[in-house]
Design an enzyme around this catalytic site. Structure first.
Site, PDB file in Angstrom:
ATOM      1  CE1 TYR A 161      -3.140  -3.005   0.639  1.00 13.71           C
ATOM      2  CE2 TYR A 161      -4.517  -1.054   0.567  1.00 13.71           C
ATOM      3  CZ  TYR A 161      -4.368  -2.419   0.488  1.00 13.71           C
ATOM      4  OH  TYR A 161      -5.462  -3.202   0.235  1.00 13.71           O
ATOM      5  CE  LYS A 231       0.940 -17.869   0.553  1.00 15.35           C
ATOM      6  NZ  LYS A 231       0.196 -19.125   0.675  1.00 15.35           N
TER       7      LYS A 231
END
Ligand code: NDP
Ligand code: AKG
Ligand code: MG
Length: 417
Positions: A161, A231
């Site tokens: 982001y 992840k």
């Protein structure tokens, strides 16, 4: 003096003490951004419902002085073309400490970068706090939706982001790929000539300040666990770093001890004496666990992109993003906002569910210490849903419901206060 912002004659600023507690006057000035798309529908309803709850709770002793500030499409109409996020709006958000906003449009692909993300980054609102709970009577695809009771702590200032990316075949992409290939020995960019390229910064400091808030929340609200969702098997030094730094912080600052050799660990809640388990889950597996075994998860700490996906997925389990609230917070500034976007196809139709923004306002009232008004919002929302007079999103899934408009739902809530 501001160019286009009118400071209400009546009302005073909320201020912050050195320990970050708030001084909230009885007539606080609260800035709000209407928002694009369905912002024109939901924001006035939210203002009306909040005013009614405050009036009912405090009988005129307390009253919010709302102050409109501008961002997004409305800002370009008020300030002129290309003025998407005027400097004075940012100044006000910092100075007035507590605010609320409707959704803002971000075009896909080209065009302006997200104003929502820009606001969070400019104000360093590093926690995106999104509680997910079930209201009795809400239609859900789950058999036991009440088992979903989680609070998401989404890191709000880093990750992809940050917007560090270059379009395929641009000068920037070419330079960076050249650098990676020639200077860093990278051999794994499959199609270097036609790759767009983005950078994913994730820091130890950024992770620690977010995870610290999540752990503290678990202590303050007597929650049984904090799950770090990542992840890290694939992105070892960013998402894997998040996991490792999170565990290390829990051990170093909260005295957590490993369970059976780790990495899960636990510590005693100093306020209640109960165990708080700190665990982790890989994001893809997590997305199936929350559907199959939601009761095993409570406080969730995760990175920015995962948090975005998880917010909407969890919202769906308890009725959808039409009632999913949220807050963006630093240590001192808090900006409340709905989890959903501008839903442009419904804009101006007085149609969508205002619940998400109203429940974001409920979080705001609680943050200000106006718990009686916040409680009234929760109870009137519960009663409105149980009365089955609901907006289209619930009505289409509920048996025997009467569909009401966006403003109609606000009215039903007010009648139930
Ligand atoms: N924080 C922010 O300001 C955010 C802004 N955005 C921006 O919003 C724009 C539109 O994004 P999009 O991906 O379509 O996502 P939206 O969240 O705007 O809408 C997706 C779907 O969610 C449902 N929905 C949304 N709001 C409501 C509501 N108030 N009541 C009931 N249902 C609702 C609707 O479902 P259905 O079709 O089934 O009726 C809608 O079609 C984009 O520009 C995006 O960048 C997106 C997310 C957050
Ligand atoms: O900024 C945007 O347009 C989207 C933001 C978003 O999806 C979110 O904050 O959940
Ligand atoms: Mg989102």
């Amino acid at each position: 003096m501001y160019q286009h912002i009118k400071v209400p004659a009546e009302g005073r600023k909320i201020t912050v003490n050195p320990d970050f507690s708030l001084n909230v006057p009885d007539t606080p000035i609260i800035p709000y951004i209407e928002g694009d798309g369905t912002g024109v529908d939901i924001t006035p309803v939210m203002l009306k419902v909040v005013d009614a709850a405050v009036q009912k709770a405090y009988g005129g002793q307390r009253k919010i002085s709302w102050m409109e500030i501008f961002a997004g499409e409305k800002a370009t109409r008020v300030y002129g073309p290309d003025m998407w996020l005027p400097g004075e709006s940012l100044d006000v958000l910092k100075e007035y400490v507590v605010s609320i906003k409707g959704p803002l449009t971000t075009p896909v692909g080209g065009g302006i970068r997200s104003l929502n993300v820009a606001l969070r980054q400019d104000l360093d609102l590093y926690v995106c706090l999104r509680p997910v709970r079930y209201f009795q009577g809400v239609p859900s695809p789950l058999k036991q939706p009440e088992k979903t009771d989680m609070v998401i702590f989404r890191e709000n200032s880093e990750d992809i982001y940050a917007g560090i990316e270059w379009a395929a075949e641009s000068e920037g992409a070419r330079k960076l790929i050249d650098f990676l290939v020639k200077e860093m020995g990278v051999k794994k960019i499959r199609f270097p000539q036609t790759s767009g390229i983005g950078v994913k910064p994730v820091s130890r400091e950024g992770t620690e300040r977010l995870v610290r808030k999540a752990l503290q929340y678990a202590i303050d609200h007597d929650k049984p666990s904090v799950t770090l969702v990542h992840k890290g098997n694939i992105m070892k030094y960013t998402e894997g770093g998040f996991r490792d730094w999170g565990y290390a912080l829990a051990q170093r600052e909260f005295g957590a001890e490993m369970i059976d050799g780790g990495p899960w660990c636990k510590f005693k809640n100093p306020k209640t004496g109960r165990d708080i388990i700190v665990k982790d889950s890989i994001a893809d597996a997590f997305l199936q666990q929350i559907l199959l075994r939601p009761a095993e998860y409570s406080v969730i700490a995760t990175l920015n992109l995962n948090g975005d996906y998880i917010s909407d997925a969890l919202a769906a389990q308890v009725g959808g993003i039409g009632i999913a609230p949220g807050a963006n917070m630093s240590d001192s500034v808090a900006m409340f906002e709905a989890t959903h976007g501008t839903a442009p196809k419904y804009a101006g139709k007085d149609y969508v569910n205002p619940g998400s923004l109203i429940l974001s306002a409920e979080m705001m009232l609680r943050h200000m210490g106006w718990t009686e008004a916040a409680d009234l919002i929760i109870s009137s929302m519960e009663k409105a849903i149980l009365s089955k007079r609901v907006t289209y999103d619930f009505a289409r899934l509920m048996e025997g419901a009467t569909q009401v408009s966006c403003s109609g739902f606000g009215q039903v809530m007010i009648e139930n206060m």
